[in-house]
Design an enzyme around this catalytic site. Structure first.
Site, short mmCIF file in Angstrom:
data_model
loop_
_atom_site.label_atom_id
_atom_site.label_comp_id
_atom_site.label_asym_id
_atom_site.label_seq_id
_atom_site.Cartn_x
_atom_site.Cartn_y
_atom_site.Cartn_z
N CYS A 156 0.87 -1.18 0.00
CA CYS A 156 0.00 0.00 0.00
C CYS A 156 0.90 1.22 0.00
O CYS A 156 1.59 1.49 0.99
CB CYS A 156 -0.93 0.00 1.21
SG CYS A 156 -1.94 1.49 1.34
N CYS B 118 -4.84 6.08 -4.17
CA CYS B 118 -4.16 4.79 -4.10
C CYS B 118 -2.75 4.98 -4.63
O CYS B 118 -2.57 5.26 -5.82
CB CYS B 118 -4.92 3.74 -4.93
SG CYS B 118 -4.08 2.14 -5.00
#
Length: 276
Positions: free
Chosen positions: A75, A219
């Site tokens: 992530c 993201c």
């Protein structure tokens, strides 16, 4: 027992961060699912765990759970928050940190202007490594989605990404195609889906349907994957800027074999305690 946590966000992609170096607890997927509920829990896109490393050559171990309880490999926005967290909590005095993830080692650099740069490592295009089912490697693939032929790039940034080019970011079929592609059988580990609008050779807009979380404000790995896809297909040049609903990321990539560099902010929102 009570656990101290910090709520953070990177461009609106929000996280619950737990220090498991100075606190000791066994966190399970059910805890991520319980705490991740925005109505009955704390609410977040991902739960980030800061742990002592298994590898003596790195500073920390970094684990990530989606709000549905699934553990994922990487992530990018979380990595920036991870760097800010360990410095603010005085778990390290280093401004350059090496961190092990499920998919490999990443390097985090806390800059003097407060921005955080992350060396995300080189992208992977081999279908088996994404994973993506294809007869051979290609820059662009045509995938049958409920009878509709959809062109997309497939790339791994430590986690799988599909990138689709769209003409209008506001009307991109994120909620229509996102979940269908996420669960498409050609992506056996599911996939994050990016919808990319190229503004010019240095700037693009992006919306991302994240695997296990739905559409998020930003993201980081999705921005990296979109930049790699755009550069690979000759649409854009490095360095470039990606505008997401939550804000802007700067991405640099010199081409195959080179690491992707991502730079952006990380913000602490509040401190809290939760009962385990």
């Amino acid at each position: 027992m009570l656990l101290r946590f910090t709520k953070m966000h990177g461009l609106g992609n929000d996280f619950m961060v737990l220090d498991l170096v100075s606190q000791h607890a066994h966190i399970l997927p059910k805890h991520a699912k319980q705490w991740g509920d925005r109505h009955t829990g704390i609410g977040f896109d991902q739960l980030l765990l800061v742990e002592a490393p298994n590898n003596p050559d790195v500073d920390f171990r970094y684990r990530i759970f989606n709000s549905d309880g699934s553990e994922v490999e990487q992530c990018g926005n979380g990595a920036r928050c991870f760097a800010r967290f360990v410095l603010d909590k005085r778990l390290t005095a280093k401004k350059q940190i090496r961190v092990e993830t499920k998919s490999g080692i990443i390097e985090l650099d806390i800059r003097s202007d407060g921005q955080i740069s992350v060396d995300m490592g080189p992208p992977r295009f081999v279908p088996e490594e994404i994973p993506f089912e294809a007869a051979e490697q290609a820059t662009c693939y045509t995938v049958d989605v409920d009878g509709q032929h959809v062109d997309m790039a497939a790339v791994s940034m430590g986690n799988p990404h599909a990138v689709l080019r769209v003409d209008d970011i506001n009307n991109a079929p994120v909620h229509e195609l996102g979940p269908k592609i996420e669960h498409h059988p050609r992506f056996p580990a599911r996939v994050n889906v990016g919808f990319l609008h190229v503004v010019d050779r240095q700037r693009a807009q992006l919306r991302v349907w994240e695997r296990g979380a739905g559409e998020t404000q930003a993201c980081g790995t999705g921005a990296c994957a979109a930049a790699v896809a755009a550069i690979s297909q000759g649409w854009m040049d490095s360095p470039l800027l990606i505008d997401l609903p939550g804000g802007r990321l700067s991405i640099e990539w010199a081409g195959p074999g080179h690491s992707v560099m991502m730079t952006g902010p990380a913000v602490r929102v509040y401190e809290g305690q939760v009962r385990l």
